[in-house]
Design a protein around this motif. Structure first.
Motif, short mmCIF file in Angstrom:
data_model
loop_
_atom_site.label_atom_id
_atom_site.label_comp_id
_atom_site.label_asym_id
_atom_site.label_seq_id
_atom_site.Cartn_x
_atom_site.Cartn_y
_atom_site.Cartn_z
N GLN A 33 12.46 7.09 5.04
CA GLN A 33 12.91 8.47 5.12
C GLN A 33 12.29 9.32 4.03
N VAL A 63 6.62 8.30 7.21
CA VAL A 63 7.72 8.96 6.50
C VAL A 63 8.37 9.94 7.47
N SER A 64 9.57 9.61 7.88
CA SER A 64 10.23 10.41 8.90
C SER A 64 11.73 10.18 8.85
N SER A 65 12.47 11.23 9.19
CA SER A 65 13.92 11.09 9.27
C SER A 65 14.35 10.75 10.70
#
Length: 114
Positions: free
Chosen positions: A13, A112-114
């Motif tokens: 995240q 990188v990600s929510s």
């Protein structure tokens, strides 16, 4: 000849951390300049950080203050500690070795990600 194998990529995240590792074999690791590059979709491969045989380091502006490159010559391994990760850090990260000739690992995906 140098063989490089990366590990440690994955999904994290925004604001999180990852540590990439690159294990080298086949030559005298300590005399090589080692580094990390990355390539995002549709973009050219770019330097992230390098560490020279004497231990001095250089970083891309995007990595300064967030990423740390280090090496353990006894383990023939170079590391990239990545903190405060951002979505724009998403890329395939490649390990690099150089002493005259250049050598590359196969790459490890960092998302990188929510």
């Amino acid at each position: 000849q140098v063989q490089l194998v990366e590990s440690g990529g994955g999904l994290v995240q925004p604001g999180g951390s990852l540590r990439l590792s690159c294990a080298a074999s086949g030559s005298i690791f300590s005399i090589y300049t080692m580094g990390w590059y990355r390539q995002a979709p549709g973009k050219e491969r770019e330097l992230v950080a390098i560490i020279r045989s004497g231990g001095s380091t250089s970083y891309a502006d995007s990595a300064k203050g967030r990423f740390t490159i280090s090496r353990d010559n006894a383990k023939n391994t170079v590391y990239l500690q990545m903190n405060s990760l951002k979505p724009e850090d998403t890329a395939v990260y490649y390990c690099y070795a150089m002493r005259g000739n250049e050598y590359w690992g196969q790459g490890t995906q960092v998302t990188v990600s929510s």
